[in-house]
Scaffold this motif. Structure first.
Motif, PDB file in Angstrom:
ATOM      1  N   TRP A 217     -81.867 -92.053  21.106  1.00 25.63           N
ATOM      2  CA  TRP A 217     -82.017 -92.123  22.565  1.00 25.63           C
ATOM      3  C   TRP A 217     -83.323 -92.839  22.889  1.00 25.63           C
ATOM      4  O   TRP A 217     -84.369 -92.518  22.353  1.00 25.63           O
ATOM      5  CB  TRP A 217     -82.005 -90.715  23.147  1.00 25.63           C
ATOM      6  N   PRO A 218     -83.290 -93.831  23.787  1.00 24.17           N
ATOM      7  CA  PRO A 218     -84.470 -94.678  23.983  1.00 24.17           C
ATOM      8  C   PRO A 218     -85.571 -94.087  24.852  1.00 24.17           C
ATOM      9  O   PRO A 218     -86.654 -94.662  24.927  1.00 24.17           O
ATOM     10  CB  PRO A 218     -83.884 -95.924  24.649  1.00 24.17           C
ATOM     11  N   LEU A 219     -85.309 -92.967  25.528  1.00 31.13           N
ATOM     12  CA  LEU A 219     -86.306 -92.398  26.436  1.00 31.13           C
ATOM     13  C   LEU A 219     -86.650 -90.977  25.993  1.00 31.13           C
ATOM     14  O   LEU A 219     -85.892 -90.042  26.240  1.00 31.13           O
ATOM     15  CB  LEU A 219     -85.765 -92.383  27.867  1.00 31.13           C
ATOM     16  N   PRO A 220     -87.780 -90.780  25.330  1.00 30.01           N
ATOM     17  CA  PRO A 220     -88.108 -89.455  24.779  1.00 30.01           C
ATOM     18  C   PRO A 220     -88.664 -88.480  25.817  1.00 30.01           C
ATOM     19  O   PRO A 220     -89.755 -87.940  25.682  1.00 30.01           O
ATOM     20  CB  PRO A 220     -89.172 -89.801  23.720  1.00 30.01           C
ATOM     21  N   ALA A 383     -81.317 -91.845  34.254  1.00 26.84           N
ATOM     22  CA  ALA A 383     -80.829 -92.967  35.050  1.00 26.84           C
ATOM     23  C   ALA A 383     -81.747 -93.224  36.238  1.00 26.84           C
ATOM     24  O   ALA A 383     -82.060 -94.383  36.564  1.00 26.84           O
ATOM     25  CB  ALA A 383     -79.403 -92.689  35.529  1.00 26.84           C
ATOM     26  N   GLY A 384     -82.199 -92.153  36.878  1.00 25.45           N
ATOM     27  CA  GLY A 384     -83.116 -92.309  38.008  1.00 25.45           C
ATOM     28  C   GLY A 384     -84.422 -92.954  37.594  1.00 25.45           C
ATOM     29  O   GLY A 384     -84.978 -93.799  38.315  1.00 25.45           O
ATOM     30  N   ARG A 385     -84.930 -92.572  36.439  1.00 27.36           N
ATOM     31  CA  ARG A 385     -86.159 -93.184  35.931  1.00 27.36           C
ATOM     32  C   ARG A 385     -85.951 -94.676  35.685  1.00 27.36           C
ATOM     33  O   ARG A 385     -86.810 -95.512  35.991  1.00 27.36           O
ATOM     34  CB  ARG A 385     -86.596 -92.492  34.639  1.00 27.36           C
ATOM     35  N   PRO A 403     -85.484-107.750  32.538  1.00 28.75           N
ATOM     36  CA  PRO A 403     -86.072-106.412  32.547  1.00 28.75           C
ATOM     37  C   PRO A 403     -86.107-105.833  31.141  1.00 28.75           C
ATOM     38  O   PRO A 403     -85.477-106.380  30.216  1.00 28.75           O
ATOM     39  CB  PRO A 403     -85.107-105.622  33.435  1.00 28.75           C
ATOM     40  N   PRO A 404     -86.816-104.726  30.919  1.00 23.40           N
ATOM     41  CA  PRO A 404     -86.817-104.070  29.612  1.00 23.40           C
ATOM     42  C   PRO A 404     -85.383-103.747  29.167  1.00 23.40           C
ATOM     43  O   PRO A 404     -84.576-103.239  29.955  1.00 23.40           O
ATOM     44  CB  PRO A 404     -87.629-102.806  29.851  1.00 23.40           C
ATOM     45  N   ALA A 405     -85.074-104.023  27.927  1.00 27.89           N
ATOM     46  CA  ALA A 405     -83.697-103.867  27.435  1.00 27.89           C
ATOM     47  C   ALA A 405     -83.206-102.433  27.515  1.00 27.89           C
ATOM     48  O   ALA A 405     -82.010-102.187  27.725  1.00 27.89           O
ATOM     49  CB  ALA A 405     -83.612-104.375  25.999  1.00 27.89           C
ATOM     50  N   LEU A 406     -84.101-101.468  27.355  1.00 23.02           N
ATOM     51  CA  LEU A 406     -83.644-100.069  27.308  1.00 23.02           C
ATOM     52  C   LEU A 406     -83.051 -99.616  28.630  1.00 23.02           C
ATOM     53  O   LEU A 406     -82.277 -98.654  28.678  1.00 23.02           O
ATOM     54  CB  LEU A 406     -84.766 -99.144  26.867  1.00 23.02           C
ATOM     55  N   LEU A 407     -83.396-100.284  29.746  1.00 20.09           N
ATOM     56  CA  LEU A 407     -82.887 -99.847  31.049  1.00 20.09           C
ATOM     57  C   LEU A 407     -81.368 -99.901  31.095  1.00 20.09           C
ATOM     58  O   LEU A 407     -80.724 -99.064  31.732  1.00 20.09           O
ATOM     59  CB  LEU A 407     -83.477-100.699  32.177  1.00 20.09           C
ATOM     60  N   ALA A 408     -80.784-100.877  30.403  1.00 18.46           N
ATOM     61  CA  ALA A 408     -79.326-101.021  30.403  1.00 18.46           C
ATOM     62  C   ALA A 408     -78.635 -99.870  29.687  1.00 18.46           C
ATOM     63  O   ALA A 408     -77.441 -99.640  29.884  1.00 18.46           O
ATOM     64  CB  ALA A 408     -78.932-102.352  29.760  1.00 18.46           C
ATOM     65  N   ARG A 409     -79.373 -99.147  28.842  1.00 19.59           N
ATOM     66  CA  ARG A 409     -78.790 -97.989  28.157  1.00 19.59           C
ATOM     67  C   ARG A 409     -78.881 -96.727  29.014  1.00 19.59           C
ATOM     68  O   ARG A 409     -78.229 -95.721  28.705  1.00 19.59           O
ATOM     69  CB  ARG A 409     -79.503 -97.744  26.826  1.00 19.59           C
ATOM     70  N   LEU A 410     -79.688 -96.772  30.060  1.00 16.14           N
ATOM     71  CA  LEU A 410     -79.961 -95.565  30.840  1.00 16.14           C
ATOM     72  C   LEU A 410     -79.250 -95.542  32.185  1.00 16.14           C
ATOM     73  O   LEU A 410     -78.965 -94.474  32.714  1.00 16.14           O
ATOM     74  CB  LEU A 410     -81.469 -95.417  31.066  1.00 16.14           C
ATOM     75  N   ALA A 411     -78.990 -96.707  32.757  1.00 10.26           N
ATOM     76  CA  ALA A 411     -78.367 -96.773  34.082  1.00 10.26           C
ATOM     77  C   ALA A 411     -77.282 -97.840  34.082  1.00 10.26           C
ATOM     78  O   ALA A 411     -77.262 -98.733  33.226  1.00 10.26           O
ATOM     79  CB  ALA A 411     -79.426 -97.072  35.147  1.00 10.26           C
ATOM     80  N   GLU A 415     -76.308 -99.869  39.404  1.00 10.66           N
ATOM     81  CA  GLU A 415     -77.546 -99.192  39.786  1.00 10.66           C
ATOM     82  C   GLU A 415     -78.754-100.097  39.572  1.00 10.66           C
ATOM     83  O   GLU A 415     -79.675-100.147  40.402  1.00 10.66           O
ATOM     84  CB  GLU A 415     -77.698 -97.899  38.986  1.00 10.66           C
ATOM     85  N   LEU A 416     -78.751-100.833  38.474  1.00 11.06           N
ATOM     86  CA  LEU A 416     -79.877-101.720  38.185  1.00 11.06           C
ATOM     87  C   LEU A 416     -79.898-102.917  39.132  1.00 11.06           C
ATOM     88  O   LEU A 416     -80.974-103.404  39.502  1.00 11.06           O
ATOM     89  CB  LEU A 416     -79.821-102.179  36.727  1.00 11.06           C
ATOM     90  N   ASP A 417     -78.732-103.405  39.546  1.00 10.88           N
ATOM     91  CA  ASP A 417     -78.689-104.486  40.535  1.00 10.88           C
ATOM     92  C   ASP A 417     -79.294-104.019  41.859  1.00 10.88           C
ATOM     93  O   ASP A 417     -80.031-104.773  42.515  1.00 10.88           O
ATOM     94  CB  ASP A 417     -77.249-104.954  40.762  1.00 10.88           C
TER      95      ASP A 417
END
Length: 488
Positions: A217-220, A383-385, A403-411, A415-417
């Motif tokens: 998981w990319p966000l600890p 996802a909110g983060r 954007p940072p690549a990990l964002l696509a794994r979280l949202a 939502e990112l658009d």
């Protein structure tokens, strides 16, 4: 409770004893100090039995240090609570008397008190939480139904990590049978309710940390981390195979917790079998935070914990105190009828964006992303983060298309658009007024009846709008699939 106050809680648990001093926003308390004694008061205790004398001596020695620290810290309030082990032991009253002799105003929480506080702890972090709270301590397991910001049915059961170990030592299948017998009479725990399960307690937090590591998981960040209930059995098997020594070598898992993970995983599997929850979600707030939440007025309880947390954190870094609220109100014009759950994220991002001047200009976007992703916020999931991080990446000068690549794994992409568009709006606002709240009031943006995105500029402010403003307006409009125009 005021934001400038410090509130101390000494939590005398069956496994560990903690002194935690809280500060920060009253609605979103931050930990200023946190020290633990792993005394194991509940080791070997059976109802009516006595506390282990070695553990008692170690506990009182550590509590004497806590008393000395508290005299020096002089917090605005202090609460000292004891739970399952002291509650069950025949010499519990004598132990409490010894704690009071140290100058600590110790009180014994009933099982019901403990369950209510745990339930309110989860609500404090996630006001919309609805489901069953399961707080596994050293000596007991509290199960609580929460909904609508309130605590409803609850029960305290003798299934803390220490009793679970003893039950499992008696043979396979005994834990499941004992738990089933205990929860069967409780209709509010029926499996066909399909409720979310919010897990509280150090053992289950460590288990969730291991799940994160195994899933890469990319966000600890543990708060609001969730996983499907069917993963519980897989996780139990992984823990068994790994063994305590290997688990203790992993980041974020202490030696003490590693030794308890097998029993913690076994209880989670048994609980999932009986409750059949829709999902498992981790809460980093529990009994201590619940005790603080119970002291708040209804007005303060009703505040948004994310907004209050971010507001308190960034307050000292704002060049113009009212700019974040002005930016929120101005950007509302570009995002009419935005759902409340998204608008609150945009509000928090507005506050962080307003502190961008304090970062190194070459790292502003990175600093904003880091605050969004790794800030000690509550009332927000991964996802909110990520949504906030995307908005800040773009709004503080990062490449909107990289954007940072990990964002696509979280949202989700949608939502990112949306967050990318927020960031473009922040950049336009900064160009128009340079951080001036008055400029945003005088040069509003709105969606016209024909669907165009319109920037309305008084003739007296026409000089503010240069070619860069025009390009930024056009890019924002494109992100919203609208045409752009300027009305002077």
């Amino acid at each position: 409770m005021k934001d400038t106050q410090r509130h101390a809680i000494v939590d005398i648990g069956s496994n560990s004893i903690r002194l935690v001093v809280f500060g920060g926003a009253a609605r979103a308390p931050a930990t200023l100090f946190n020290e633990k004694i792993t005394a194991g008061l509940g080791r070997g205790v059976v109802p009516g039995g006595k506390l282990d004398p070695v553990a008692t001596a170690q506990a009182l020695k550590g509590l004497a240090r806590f008393a000395a620290l508290l005299r020096l810290m002089a917090p605005d309030s202090l609460r000292v609570v004891a739970t399952a082990a002291v509650r069950s032991a025949a010499d519990g009253p004598a132990f409490l008397s010894a704690v009071k002799d140290l100058g600590l105003p110790a009180e014994l929480l009933s099982g019901d008190d403990e369950a209510v506080a745990s339930g309110f702890g989860v609500i404090a972090a996630n006001p919309s939480a609805c489901g069953i709270v399961a707080d596994m301590g050293g000596g007991s397991l509290e199960l609580v139904r929460i909904a609508g910001g309130a605590v409803h049915e609850r029960v305290s059961l003798p299934f803390g990590v220490m009793p679970v170990g003893a039950i499992r030592a008696g043979g396979p299948g005994l834990l499941r049978k004992a738990l089933r017998k205990a929860v069967k009479p409780l209709a509010w725990l029926r499996p066909d309710n399909g409720q979310a399960l919010f897990v509280v307690g150090g053992g289950w937090r460590a288990l969730a940390r291991y799940h994160m590591l195994e899933c890469d998981w990319p966000l600890p960040v543990l708060g609001s981390y969730s996983f499907p209930p069917e993963d519980a059995r897989w996780l139990k098997e992984k823990v068994r195979i790994a063994g305590a020594a290997n688990l203790a070598a992993l980041p974020g898992i202490s030696t003490t917790r590693a030794a308890q993970l097998d029993d913690a995983a076994a209880l989670l599997v048994a609980l999932v079998r009986e409750l059949e929850p829709s999902r498992i979600e981790v809460s980093t707030y529990g009994l201590r935070e619940g005790l603080l939440f119970q002291r708040l007025s209804p007005k303060v309880r009703a505040l948004d914990p994310l907004i209050e947390d971010v507001r308190h954190t960034v307050g000292g870094q704002l060049q113009v105190a009212d700019y974040p609220d002005a930016l929120l109100a101005w950007s509302d014009g570009a995002f009419p009828d935005e759902p409340g759950h998204l608008r609150r994220l945009r509000h928090a991002a507005c506050m962080i964006a307003a502190t961008g001047w304090a970062a190194n200009p070459d790292f502003r976007a990175i600093a904003g992303e880091d605050m969004a992703l790794h800030g000690h916020w509550i009332g927000i999931d991964a996802a909110g983060r990520a949504i906030m991080a995307m908005a800040l990446h773009v709004g503080l000068g990062g490449d909107p298309d990289a954007p940072p690549a990990l964002l696509a794994r979280l949202a989700s992409p949608q939502e990112l658009d949306r967050a990318r568009a927020w960031g473009l709006a922040f950049r336009l606002a900064q160009r128009i007024g340079g951080g001036s709240s008055q400029a945003l009031e005088e040069v509003p943006i709105a969606v016209a009846p024909d669907g165009d995105l319109v920037l309305r500029v008084p003739r007296s402010d026409a000089a503010l709008i240069d070619s860069v403003c025009e390009r930024r307006l056009t890019r924002l409009a494109l992100a919203l699939d609208r045409a752009a125009r300027i009305a002077v």
